[in-house]
Enzyme design. Sequence first.
Site, PDB file in Angstrom:
ATOM      1  N   GLU A  18       0.835  -1.213   0.000  1.00 25.88           N
ATOM      2  CA  GLU A  18       0.000   0.000   0.000  1.00 25.88           C
ATOM      3  C   GLU A  18       0.865   1.257   0.000  1.00 25.88           C
ATOM      4  O   GLU A  18       1.863   1.334   0.710  1.00 25.88           O
ATOM      5  CB  GLU A  18      -0.888  -0.018   1.249  1.00 25.88           C
ATOM      6  CG  GLU A  18      -1.800   1.181   1.346  1.00 25.88           C
ATOM      7  CD  GLU A  18      -2.793   1.053   2.495  1.00 25.88           C
ATOM      8  OE1 GLU A  18      -3.489   0.023   2.591  1.00 25.88           O
ATOM      9  OE2 GLU A  18      -2.862   2.000   3.288  1.00 25.88           O
ATOM     10  N   ALA A 128     -19.002   2.985   5.389  1.00 25.06           N
ATOM     11  CA  ALA A 128     -18.449   2.301   4.213  1.00 25.06           C
ATOM     12  C   ALA A 128     -19.493   1.416   3.533  1.00 25.06           C
ATOM     13  O   ALA A 128     -19.534   1.336   2.300  1.00 25.06           O
ATOM     14  CB  ALA A 128     -17.243   1.476   4.637  1.00 25.06           C
ATOM     15  N   LYS A 169     -20.734  -4.789   5.715  1.00 21.79           N
ATOM     16  CA  LYS A 169     -19.947  -4.443   4.517  1.00 21.79           C
ATOM     17  C   LYS A 169     -19.937  -5.607   3.532  1.00 21.79           C
ATOM     18  O   LYS A 169     -20.037  -5.415   2.328  1.00 21.79           O
ATOM     19  CB  LYS A 169     -18.493  -4.113   4.899  1.00 21.79           C
ATOM     20  CG  LYS A 169     -18.342  -2.907   5.790  1.00 21.79           C
ATOM     21  CD  LYS A 169     -16.875  -2.525   5.903  1.00 21.79           C
ATOM     22  CE  LYS A 169     -16.595  -1.979   7.279  1.00 21.79           C
ATOM     23  NZ  LYS A 169     -15.328  -1.275   7.379  1.00 21.79           N
TER      24      LYS A 169
HETATM   25  C1  FAD Z   1      -6.871  -1.472   4.861  1.00 25.84           C
HETATM   26  C2  FAD Z   1      -7.218  -0.056   5.241  1.00 25.84           C
HETATM   27  C3  FAD Z   1      -7.059   0.959   4.319  1.00 25.84           C
HETATM   28  C4  FAD Z   1      -7.393   2.278   4.655  1.00 25.84           C
HETATM   29  N1  FAD Z   1      -7.242   3.273   3.718  1.00 25.84           N
HETATM   30  C5  FAD Z   1      -7.616   4.534   4.011  1.00 25.84           C
HETATM   31  C6  FAD Z   1      -7.567   5.570   3.028  1.00 25.84           C
HETATM   32  O1  FAD Z   1      -7.152   5.346   1.903  1.00 25.84           O
HETATM   33  N2  FAD Z   1      -7.984   6.814   3.377  1.00 25.84           N
HETATM   34  C7  FAD Z   1      -8.475   7.083   4.640  1.00 25.84           C
HETATM   35  O2  FAD Z   1      -8.857   8.233   4.904  1.00 25.84           O
HETATM   36  N3  FAD Z   1      -8.531   6.134   5.588  1.00 25.84           N
HETATM   37  C8  FAD Z   1      -8.125   4.867   5.308  1.00 25.84           C
HETATM   38  N4  FAD Z   1      -8.213   3.882   6.257  1.00 25.84           N
HETATM   39  C9  FAD Z   1      -8.680   4.238   7.604  1.00 25.84           C
HETATM   40  C10 FAD Z   1     -10.217   4.206   7.698  1.00 25.84           C
HETATM   41  O3  FAD Z   1     -10.769   5.149   6.811  1.00 25.84           O
HETATM   42  C11 FAD Z   1     -10.590   4.536   9.119  1.00 25.84           C
HETATM   43  O4  FAD Z   1     -10.275   3.470   9.967  1.00 25.84           O
HETATM   44  C12 FAD Z   1     -12.026   5.017   9.307  1.00 25.84           C
HETATM   45  O5  FAD Z   1     -12.111   5.601  10.609  1.00 25.84           O
HETATM   46  C13 FAD Z   1     -13.088   3.918   9.194  1.00 25.84           C
HETATM   47  O6  FAD Z   1     -13.246   3.525   7.891  1.00 25.84           O
HETATM   48  P1  FAD Z   1     -14.171   2.248   7.542  1.00 25.84           P
HETATM   49  O7  FAD Z   1     -14.237   2.145   6.083  1.00 25.84           O
HETATM   50  O8  FAD Z   1     -13.734   1.061   8.308  1.00 25.84           O
HETATM   51  O9  FAD Z   1     -15.547   2.802   8.136  1.00 25.84           O
HETATM   52  P2  FAD Z   1     -16.910   2.121   8.617  1.00 25.84           P
HETATM   53  O10 FAD Z   1     -17.008   0.701   8.170  1.00 25.84           O
HETATM   54  O11 FAD Z   1     -17.965   3.040   8.197  1.00 25.84           O
HETATM   55  O12 FAD Z   1     -16.719   2.099  10.189  1.00 25.84           O
HETATM   56  C14 FAD Z   1     -16.499   3.271  10.947  1.00 25.84           C
HETATM   57  C15 FAD Z   1     -17.103   3.111  12.352  1.00 25.84           C
HETATM   58  O13 FAD Z   1     -18.519   3.051  12.266  1.00 25.84           O
HETATM   59  C16 FAD Z   1     -19.028   1.806  12.680  1.00 25.84           C
HETATM   60  N5  FAD Z   1     -19.991   1.403  11.653  1.00 25.84           N
HETATM   61  C17 FAD Z   1     -19.743   0.847  10.441  1.00 25.84           C
HETATM   62  N6  FAD Z   1     -20.872   0.679   9.745  1.00 25.84           N
HETATM   63  C18 FAD Z   1     -21.874   1.155  10.523  1.00 25.84           C
HETATM   64  C19 FAD Z   1     -23.268   1.285  10.334  1.00 25.84           C
HETATM   65  N7  FAD Z   1     -23.841   0.890   9.201  1.00 25.84           N
HETATM   66  N8  FAD Z   1     -23.998   1.851  11.342  1.00 25.84           N
HETATM   67  C20 FAD Z   1     -23.413   2.260  12.492  1.00 25.84           C
HETATM   68  N9  FAD Z   1     -22.086   2.161  12.727  1.00 25.84           N
HETATM   69  C21 FAD Z   1     -21.325   1.616  11.748  1.00 25.84           C
HETATM   70  C22 FAD Z   1     -17.834   0.860  12.745  1.00 25.84           C
HETATM   71  O14 FAD Z   1     -17.973  -0.138  13.763  1.00 25.84           O
HETATM   72  C23 FAD Z   1     -16.704   1.814  13.060  1.00 25.84           C
HETATM   73  O15 FAD Z   1     -16.632   2.087  14.439  1.00 25.84           O
HETATM   74  C24 FAD Z   1      -7.876   2.566   5.958  1.00 25.84           C
HETATM   75  C25 FAD Z   1      -8.024   1.529   6.903  1.00 25.84           C
HETATM   76  C26 FAD Z   1      -7.698   0.226   6.562  1.00 25.84           C
HETATM   77  C27 FAD Z   1      -7.856  -0.857   7.587  1.00 25.84           C
END
Ligand code: FAD
Length: 293
Positions: A18, A128, A169
């Site tokens: 990455e 997400a 997801k």
């Molecule tokens: C492999 C990887 C790559 C990454 N790349 C980037 C990047 O390119 N750019 C960047 O800015 N960040 C990146 N991140 C960090 C990531 O954006 C953060 O961790 C962010 O805070 C959460 O993103 P997520 O997609 O997991 O969010 P979500 O899945 O939306 O989760 C965020 C929070 O909300 C909760 N949640 C999820 N879905 C729901 C729902 N439907 N209702 C209520 N609560 C919910 C989850 O439990 C969690 O606490 C990356 C992380 C990883 C592990």
Amino acid sequence: MRIADRLCQGGTPCFSFEFFPPKSEGGVAQLFTTLRELADLAPAFVSVTYGAGGSTRQMTVDLVSAIKRETGIEAMAHLTCVGHTREELAEILERLRAAGVDNVLALRGDPPQDQATFVKPVDGFGHANELMEFIRQRDLPFGLGGACYPEAHLESSGLDDDLAHTRAKVDAGAEFLITQLFFDNAFYFHFVERARKAGITVPIVPGLMPITNIAQIERITRMCGATMPMRLRLALEKRKDDPEAVLQLGVAHATLQAADLLANGAPGVHFYTLNRSRASRMIVTALQVQSVG
Ligand SMILES: Cc1cc2nc3c(=O)[nH]c(=O)nc-3n(C[C@H](O)[C@H](O)[C@H](O)COP(=O)(O)OP(=O)(O)OC[C@H]3O[C@@H](n4cnc5c(N)ncnc54)[C@H](O)[C@@H]3O)c2cc1C
């Protein structure tokens, strides 16, 4: 190439790297040097992160297509919900499709530095899984990945809550998951076991960040909530005045972690490289010589 297909093939483990979009032309040149150095290791794919705002966001789209075109390596674009309306996201996705990008890591994203918490954009998405549903509803042909958290996401109220959101997801279309970095494999194995019990069947790729710099890893672990085992912390502390010794320890620790993960069923390892190749190259070279996996 859909990354999930490659991950499900079995056989040789999938190594992936990455990168983040550099802010300067010099940084881009350095990134391509890094890519050339890593190309010999035949990565299954590389990925480019998506910034919280500003000019590097366009750079993600440009870089992913340039990497595919110029190196022939499969390149996945990260995309986040931060600060975007649905319409803007639809435009970016169209640009990615037009550029021949096959895979997207769909994320909520981290808030920009001047914001303490994530704010759902007006006419945008809060999580997400909503972005993934949007991509699937539009019938866009991307292979979709998502993030997962062996130690639970910092904002979640606990492991079960976070796992239910991970499941959402996958239900929304994620074909594979990549984990947040961790230093103790027990977190990964426990997470995979719980995920399988919860009906999550997609490949779960462990994400590792080889430690190369103490101040940097302390900052990153504070931000993402990854736990540093006490013995590793103490061993780093002992070497704090010797950067080369820190890197050697970081590489040795990540090599042992990766070997154990692959020997116990992980489909590959995703390396958070911070745009440098040395540590990841040392680790993957050792693993390939040993044919671990
Ligand atoms: C492999 C990887 C790559 C990454 N790349 C980037 C990047 O390119 N750019 C960047 O800015 N960040 C990146 N991140 C960090 C990531 O954006 C953060 O961790 C962010 O805070 C959460 O993103 P997520 O997609 O997991 O969010 P979500 O899945 O939306 O989760 C965020 C929070 O909300 C909760 N949640 C999820 N879905 C729901 C729902 N439907 N209702 C209520 N609560 C919910 C989850 O439990 C969690 O606490 C990356 C992380 C990883 C592990």
